[in-house]
Design an enzyme around this catalytic site. Structure first.
Site, mmCIF file in Angstrom:
data_model
loop_
_atom_site.group_PDB
_atom_site.id
_atom_site.type_symbol
_atom_site.label_atom_id
_atom_site.label_comp_id
_atom_site.label_asym_id
_atom_site.label_seq_id
_atom_site.Cartn_x
_atom_site.Cartn_y
_atom_site.Cartn_z
ATOM 1 C CG HIS A 48 -1.640 -1.153 1.590
ATOM 2 N ND1 HIS A 48 -3.004 -1.234 1.421
ATOM 3 C CD2 HIS A 48 -1.264 -2.362 2.092
ATOM 4 C CE1 HIS A 48 -3.443 -2.429 1.809
ATOM 5 N NE2 HIS A 48 -2.395 -3.131 2.220
ATOM 6 C CD GLU A 115 -0.959 1.388 4.500
ATOM 7 O OE1 GLU A 115 -0.491 2.228 3.683
ATOM 8 O OE2 GLU A 115 -2.171 1.103 4.571
ATOM 9 C CG HIS A 153 -5.123 -1.897 -1.185
ATOM 10 N ND1 HIS A 153 -5.492 -0.859 -0.354
ATOM 11 C CD2 HIS A 153 -6.115 -2.814 -1.077
ATOM 12 C CE1 HIS A 153 -6.648 -1.150 0.229
ATOM 13 N NE2 HIS A 153 -7.046 -2.321 -0.191
ATOM 14 C CG ASP A 163 -3.156 1.582 -2.073
ATOM 15 O OD1 ASP A 163 -4.265 1.323 -2.576
ATOM 16 O OD2 ASP A 163 -2.838 1.212 -0.940
#
Length: 252
Positions: A48, A115, A153, A163
């Site tokens: 992400h 992330e 993602h 993303d």
């Protein structure tokens, strides 16, 4: 003596119970625990971008909630390459939402979420990518995740997410052995080759074909074209051949 032995046995059981309830923490990252998780096991890694201005702000969101409710990921990598772990590898973080890959839904139950501190409008930093490669090597080796099962993602939720953006260097990851990428020399697809079927074989959910095609272009072409482009069939044919040569992936 028997009473003493019994007390010792009880103490040992307590210690063992305490050990088994301790979250599995990765020494490669700083632990910043989030309560937003459930038990599960991982078979795929989902990348992400945070779409935020700082790693600190992302940490706060991942440890609390956003406007849509509580969210979390297993790891966050700052722009400077610093790694943070928020959820244990064997727990179910809430990062993938409504998603699907290779016919499998509820990817929160089967994935590791990473992330990356990036607003989605700029290139990813070299320290961040280097740090990600170290983490991917650790996770795929230690958890037995097949290295090609590293996706974005936007790949698993094409109608909802974009993303980690067109700026993400997927080819760089593939050169290091992670994710799927077309080879330099591409063959000619056979007569009757169906690119939509190949897109499904790669893993994309075709319930919204246009969204799946955009996600494919974002990942493999660095754009977000909504119609088939010259060279798409050759790329998909090569990806399909690579997957056919790989060992079968264990089920969830």
């Amino acid at each position: 003596m028997k009473r003493l032995s019994g007390v010792v046995a009880i103490l040992m059981l307590v210690l063992i119970a305490g050990c088994t309830s301790t979250p599995v923490r990765n020494p490669l990252a700083q632990w910043h625990g989030s309560p937003n998780h459930e038990p599960r096991r991982a078979r795929i890694i989902v990348l992400h971008h945070t779409a935020m201005d700082s790693a600190e702000g992302a940490l706060r969101t991942l440890q609390t909630r956003n406007a849509g409710g509580p969210v979390s990921s297993h790891y966050l990598i700052g722009d400077d390459g610093r790694r943070y772990q928020l959820v244990a590898d064997d727990a179910r973080a809430w990062h993938a939402g409504s998603s699907r890959w290779s016919g499998i839904g509820d990817l929160n139950s089967y994935s590791i979420g990473i992330e990356l501190d990036n607003d989605g409008r700029e290139p990813f930093s070299e320290p961040q990518i280097q740090s990600l490669l170290v983490l991917l090597a650790d996770l795929t080796g230690r958890l037995g995740i097949q290295p090609h099962l590293v996706v974005g993602h936007g790949d698993v939720a094409p109608t909802l997410k974009d993303d980690p953006s067109v700026w993400f260097p997927w080819q760089r990851l593939a050169q290091a052995g992670f994710g799927l990428w077309p080879r330099e020399v591409l063959g000619t697809p056979p007569v009757g080759f169906d690119p939509w079927l190949a897109l499904r074989v790669v893993g994309y959910d075709l319930r919204d074909p246009e969204a799946a095609l955009v996600a494919f272009h974002r990942h493999f072409r660095g754009n977000e074209a909504r119609t088939w482009q010259p060279g798409d069939a050759e790329i998909l044919h090569d990806l399909q051949l690579q997957l056919m040569d790989m060992p079968a992936v264990p089920g969830p």
